[in-house]
Design an enzyme around this catalytic site. Structure first.
Site, PDB file in Angstrom:
ATOM      1  N   GLU A  72      -5.059  -5.568  10.400  1.00  0.00           N
ATOM      2  CA  GLU A  72      -4.026  -4.551  10.601  1.00  0.00           C
ATOM      3  C   GLU A  72      -4.261  -3.843  11.933  1.00  0.00           C
ATOM      4  OE1 GLU A  72      -2.214  -3.133   6.723  1.00  0.00           O
ATOM      5  OE2 GLU A  72      -4.075  -2.053   6.883  1.00  0.00           O
TER       6      GLU A  72
ATOM      7  N   LYS B 139      -0.009   4.298  -0.223  1.00  0.00           N
ATOM      8  CA  LYS B 139      -0.679   5.485   0.352  1.00  0.00           C
ATOM      9  C   LYS B 139      -0.493   6.662  -0.613  1.00  0.00           C
ATOM     10  CE  LYS B 139       0.351   3.343   4.698  1.00  0.00           C
ATOM     11  NZ  LYS B 139       0.417   3.429   6.139  1.00  0.00           N
TER      12      LYS B 139
ATOM     13  N   GLU C  91      -6.448   4.273   8.005  1.00  0.00           N
ATOM     14  CA  GLU C  91      -6.261   5.728   7.788  1.00  0.00           C
ATOM     15  C   GLU C  91      -7.551   6.344   7.253  1.00  0.00           C
ATOM     16  OE1 GLU C  91      -2.659   5.471   5.481  1.00  0.00           O
ATOM     17  OE2 GLU C  91      -1.608   4.851   7.295  1.00  0.00           O
TER      18      GLU C  91
ATOM     19  N   ASN D  32       0.872  -1.176   0.000  1.00  0.00           N
ATOM     20  CA  ASN D  32       0.000   0.000   0.000  1.00  0.00           C
ATOM     21  C   ASN D  32       0.911   1.228   0.000  1.00  0.00           C
ATOM     22  OD1 ASN D  32      -1.835   2.034   0.485  1.00  0.00           O
ATOM     23  ND2 ASN D  32      -2.236   1.451   2.618  1.00  0.00           N
TER      24      ASN D  32
ATOM     25  N   HIS E  81      -9.410   0.844   5.074  1.00  0.00           N
ATOM     26  CA  HIS E  81      -8.082   1.028   5.691  1.00  0.00           C
ATOM     27  C   HIS E  81      -8.210   1.922   6.921  1.00  0.00           C
ATOM     28  CE1 HIS E  81      -3.917   2.289   6.236  1.00  0.00           C
ATOM     29  NE2 HIS E  81      -3.608   1.152   5.651  1.00  0.00           N
TER      30      HIS E  81
ATOM     31  N   SER F  61       3.716  -2.575   9.992  1.00  0.00           N
ATOM     32  CA  SER F  61       5.179  -2.544  10.107  1.00  0.00           C
ATOM     33  C   SER F  61       5.842  -3.851   9.673  1.00  0.00           C
ATOM     34  CB  SER F  61       5.595  -2.149  11.531  1.00  0.00           C
ATOM     35  OG  SER F  61       5.120  -0.848  11.822  1.00  0.00           O
TER      36      SER F  61
ATOM     37  N   GLY G  69       2.625   1.853  10.537  1.00  0.00           N
ATOM     38  CA  GLY G  69       3.517   3.002  10.380  1.00  0.00           C
ATOM     39  C   GLY G  69       4.245   3.373  11.668  1.00  0.00           C
TER      40      GLY G  69
END
Ligand code: PEP
Length: 265
Positions: A183, A13, A104, A11, A102, A229, A189
């Protein structure tokens, strides 16, 4: 021996523009050229920003056996939805994949279980394979609400699948069309990966829960990917776990060198 073919996904982003993307896949092809046989063992997908989804980049990615997918899709095919992407138009562009839900999108842009479910349904009915993301925050884990949160997230997944299967667009539907990405938000991240035990435990829970709701045949064939990560150093150990069927990689997918190592892990 796992019967589920792994899915290794990246991904990007909002990183890497079209010129960088072209170069990335040229470099990836060189890095992978020493080991052409491995590609047959897994499916590879990159979710780049939308400006990298056109046919030219699809073509260079295809030389590395990498498919491209959209980072999000809307639940309508067309309409007054500024900045959203139509699943049908993406399919017409030659794409087969999209990501929905996701963290985010959930945390920064107000995505909910309900909207993630609607996006999933639209993607499936448009002929895309849709990777459905889910996972708890640190607060939810530490307060013991983790399983409740997982169940709420997966309820929107199950409801979308039920609607899809009841529709007349579901002809050849199988669990490989709607993989799940677990996730944990606290691992995205942050450089803090879930331990292999924590990840395996979550994946086992997800498979068992879905087995109760959708049947053992569906759940046994379902790819459940881990994200948070993932790096070349931890990918192999995660992928060895019996219920981890792939990875969704953010930061470490941005450099062809590190993503190539993960693809060959
Ligand atoms: C992600 O964005 O899905 C992700 C897992 O990111 P990272 O690998 O950087 O934690």
């Amino acid at each position: 021996m796992k019967s589920r073919k792994p899915i290794l996904a990246g991904n990007w982003k909002m990183n890497l523009g079209p010129a960088e993307a072209g170069l990335y896949f040229q470099q990836l092809e060189t890095l992978l050229s020493n080991d052409p046989t491995r590609s047959l063992d897994s499916e590879r997908v990159i979710f780049p920003p939308a400006y990298n989804l056109g046919s030219e980049i699809q073509w260079v990615a295809g030389k590395c056996q990498v498919q491209l997918g959209a980072q999000n899709i809307h639940w309508e095919s067309t309409g007054a939805f500024t900045a959203e992407l139509s699943a049908k138009a993406l399919k017409d562009l030659g794409l087969n994949w999209a990501l929905v839900g996701h963290s985010e999108r959930r945390q920064l842009f107000g995505e909910t279980n309900q909207t993630a479910g609607k996006r999933l349904l639209k993607g499936l009915s448009s002929g895309l394979r849709v990777l459905f993301c889910m996972g708890e925050t640190l607060g939810e884990r530490e307060s013991g609400r983790m399983e409740t949160v997982w169940a709420e997230q997966l309820t929107s997944y199950v409801e979308a699948l039920a609607k899809h299967v009841a529709s007349d667009q579901a002809n050849d539907f199988s669990s490989r069309h709607a993989p799940v990405a677990y996730e944990p938000v606290w691992a995205i991240g942050t450089g803090k990966t879930a331990t292999t035990e924590q990840a395996e435990e979550a994946h086992r829970w997800i498979r068992n829960w879905l087995s109760e709701k959708l049947g053992a045949t569906f759940a046994e064939a379902l790819p459940v990917l881990y994200g948070g990560s993932v790096t070349p150093d931890n990918a192999a150990a995660l992928l060895k776990q019996p219920n981890i069927d792939g990875v969704l990689v953010g930061g470490a997918s941005l450099k062809p060198e590190s993503f190539a190592k993960i693809l060959l892990a």
